[in-house]
Motif scaffolding. Structure first.
Motif, short mmCIF file in Angstrom:
data_model
loop_
_atom_site.label_atom_id
_atom_site.label_comp_id
_atom_site.label_asym_id
_atom_site.label_seq_id
_atom_site.Cartn_x
_atom_site.Cartn_y
_atom_site.Cartn_z
N GLY A 130 -5.87 -0.68 -1.53
CA GLY A 130 -5.52 -1.51 -2.94
C GLY A 130 -5.21 -3.03 -2.53
N ARG A 175 4.55 -2.02 -9.20
CA ARG A 175 3.29 -2.28 -9.17
C ARG A 175 2.77 -3.18 -10.09
N ARG A 215 0.75 3.21 -3.26
CA ARG A 215 -0.36 3.95 -3.75
C ARG A 215 0.04 5.29 -4.10
N TRP A 226 0.90 -1.15 -0.05
CA TRP A 226 0.02 0.00 0.09
C TRP A 226 1.01 1.26 0.01
N GLU A 274 -2.40 -1.94 -6.97
CA GLU A 274 -2.08 -1.22 -5.61
C GLU A 274 -2.99 0.21 -5.53
N LYS A 275 -3.35 0.47 -6.73
CA LYS A 275 -4.21 1.83 -6.67
C LYS A 275 -5.86 1.68 -6.84
#
Length: 640
Positions: free
Chosen positions: A424, A505, A155, A152, A415-416
């Motif tokens: 995420g 990511r 993010r 996280w 993650e987003k």
């Protein structure tokens, strides 16, 4: 610490011996340490210190003989067994690491129970007579996803991991506020077994911020850490990872004759601690397994003891990368790690003695006068009757029952995603769907991380991954109005180390192109495969498995047993690639490209009667799930 290639074993120990000799140090390690144990040392004063070229513990000469065990890679029910075997082999110290990503998987949500109860693990080490060197991070490496950092953090698009970037230090401060008070009460001066803490891990090889290591040191001390501090770096990165008034220790990688001169120049007369001495290295999917050279191992250790080196053996017991715990490495290509973390350790993945264990025990007994206790009985293994997966449901059948997908004009990485209370998605799979109206060339430009299976509706087209960046959608397949392009992306593990961890990511991390035009209007499904996903999100729409379904699907089988479940190994012969769950617990990944062919199933994870096995198979299933009492990790290494 990761070693993808076994060094030739030349640690230039004679050079280290010469450095010790300059100090007039005692190169005979034969000292009586029998009474230097947590239970014997009731009245405590100064703890671990450096005196000349030796360590002392409360004033008595002390040689650190340590071995690494990760509590999070071993079933809690077996913690005491593994610690007793560490002690019985002749080791006097346990080294363990604390993985931030497991303890705080969501920002502000902390877990310190069950298999993450490190306080009990450390207290247990004390009970069996072991001291503890603790590595609290925040980055620990250890071949974990993102080196043990929580995903996280990524993010933040500007995130700079392992630096004094405000977004990182703010998260570290909150984490340390929670975890350091638990460590403080286990320190030597408070009657606990912790004699030393390692500050970060191998920062010399990263070294993105000169202020960072001082920040971490201050963060530990201001929260009450009073025990001996040390850093640990590769042989050629000692100066860049060194902190003033903190002992530099050595990892065995890149050790040269000059390494010992560097140690002498930065800290003068001091003991040498080989903080990571390793027998082998991790294995990656699709690679040849690494073998153990026991003769080389013992020769190096004899030389180290002759030179009065202290030693930490990584790993004494490796255990298992349960679930999606394992990370990845990168040499000339991306290398996801296998589920087993056997690592050529002195105990096998299921905790049995190896010939190397017995050789070490004999050496410690003869060299240090450590008495050999009777051998502990082996933990019994079982070969259960094969299980037929009698029911299945395809991933496409499951989709309508899942939570509403996220709609987005462009792809969004794991993650987003706006899931997991705004943290995420950390691991597992992610499915992207978009409508296409034409055939042609699909290209990724490196935006598939890590492995994407591509489908047109339910028809399999091929795989896009780190080595394959394009495939063709045939004209004949776009025969109906608005077929759906589906890309099922697996996160195979973030890099555990290296300069590129800030980029790690997963999912689709950028545009996907059809005939050089970026695709738009996606539906995105989070398939994290957590226990909650299996127990709450999977619908009860199982169908009889009357034929071998092809394509991503869940398969259900029941393992029945009597009153005393035992350890076993699962052999997925005939299956292709996927993940196995036992009673809702994620055992880990399997893949027919090897080298790992069996998965360790701990007896404590089973219960008398019926045990539910769910397999997520990505491509083509086998007929049955088999069980064996022998671990098969490749053709060079059989561990039984």
């Amino acid at each position: 610490m990761t070693f993808l290639l076994r060094p030739v074993g030349i640690l230039y120990l004679s050079s280290g011996l010469l450095v010790i000799a300059q100090f007039g140090g005692d190169v005979s390690p034969r000292m009586n340490q029998v009474f230097l144990t947590p239970s014997h040392m009731v009245n405590r004063n100064v703890g671990l210190k450096v005196e000349g070229s030796s360590f002392t513990l409360d004033g008595s000469p002390f040689l650190i003989i340590a071995g690494t065990i990760h509590y999070f890679r071993v079933p809690r029910e077996y913690w005491r067994d593994r610690l007793l075997k560490l002690k019985a082999c002749g080791f006097n110290t346990l080294t363990t690491h604390i993985p931030w990503n497991l303890h705080e998987p969501r920002k502000g949500w902390f877990y310190f129970t069950a298999n993450l109860d490190f306080m009990t693990f450390i207290a247990m080490a004390s009970e069996v007579g072991l001291w503890v060197i603790l590595c609290p991070g925040p980055y620990i490496g250890s071949d974990l996803d993102l080196g043990g950092l929580p995903s996280w953090l990524l993010r933040d698009p500007k995130m700079k991991l392992r630096t004094t970037y405000r977004g990182f230090t703010k998260a570290v401060n909150l984490y340390f506020d929670k975890i350091i008070p638990k460590i403080v009460q286990l320190q030597y001066g408070k009657g606990g077994p912790i004699i030393a803490l390692q500050v970060e891990n191998e920062y010399g090889s990263y070294h993105q911020d000169r202020r960072y290591m001082s920040y971490i040191k201050k963060a530990l001390i201001t929260r009450g850490i009073k025990v001996f501090l040390m850093t640990a770096d590769n042989g050629d990165e000692l100066k860049r990872g060194h902190l003033k008034r903190v002992l530099s220790t050595v990892h065995m990688k890149h050790i040269k004759k000059e390494t010992y001169d560097t140690l002498l120049s930065i800290q003068g007369r001091s003991p040498i601690l080989m903080m990571v001495y390793t027998a082998s290295s991790l294995d990656g999917w699709g690679t040849s397994p690494h073998s153990v050279d026991s003769h080389l191992l013992m020769r190096d250790v004899r030389e180290m003891f002759n030179a009065s080196f202290s030693l930490n053996f990584y790993m004494f017991h490796g255990g298992t990368n349960f679930g999606f715990m394992g990370g990845s490495a990168s040499l000339d290509h991306y290398l996801p790690m296998i589920t087993s973390y056997d690592y050529g350790a002195l105990l096998t993945e299921n905790g049995e003695h190896t010939p190397e264990y017995l050789a070490y025990q004999e050496f410690f007994s003869s060299s240090l006068g450590i008495p050999k206790p009777p051998h502990r009985d082996s933990i019994p293994m079982a070969i259960y009757k094969s299980v037929v997966t009698t029911y299945y449901m395809s991933l496409w059948d499951v989709m309508p029952y899942l939570e509403e997908p996220i709609s987005s004009v462009k792809p969004i990485c794991m993650e987003k995603l706006s899931v997991n209370q705004g943290n995420g998605q950390s691991s597992g799979y992610i499915l992207y769907e978009t409508v296409v109206t034409t055939s042609g060339l699909l290209t990724t430009k490196g935006h598939v991380q890590d492995r994407g299976q591509v489908f047109l509706d339910e028809e399999f087209l091929g795989v896009l991954d780190h080595s394959t960046s394009q495939l063709t959608i045939p004209r004949k397949m776009v025969y109906q109005n608005n077929p759906t392009l589906r890309i099922l992306v697996e996160n195979q593990g973030r890099l555990a180390y290296g300069q590129d961890i800030n980029k790690e990511r997963k999912g689709l991390i950028g545009d996907i192109y059809l005939n050089n035009f970026p695709l738009r209007k996606f539906k995105i499904y989070s398939l994290d495969m957590k226990t909650q996903f299996l127990q709450r999100d999977l619908p009860n729409i199982w169908k009889p498995a009357l034929f071998k379904h092809r394509g991503p699907a869940f398969f259900l089988g029941i393992l029945r047993m009597g009153n005393y479940p035992r350890d076993t190994f699962i052999k997925m012969e005939g299956w292709t690639k996927g993940v196995i769950f036992i009673n809702g617990r994620n055992l880990g990944r399997y893949w027919n490209i090897g080298p790992q062919e069996t998965l360790y199933l701990p007896g404590p994870w089973l219960h008398p009667g019926s045990n539910e096995i769910i397999v997520f198979e990505e491509f083509k299933p086998g007929l049955e799930i088999h069980f064996t009492n022998i671990s098969h990790l490749g053709w060079y290494r059989w561990r039984s």
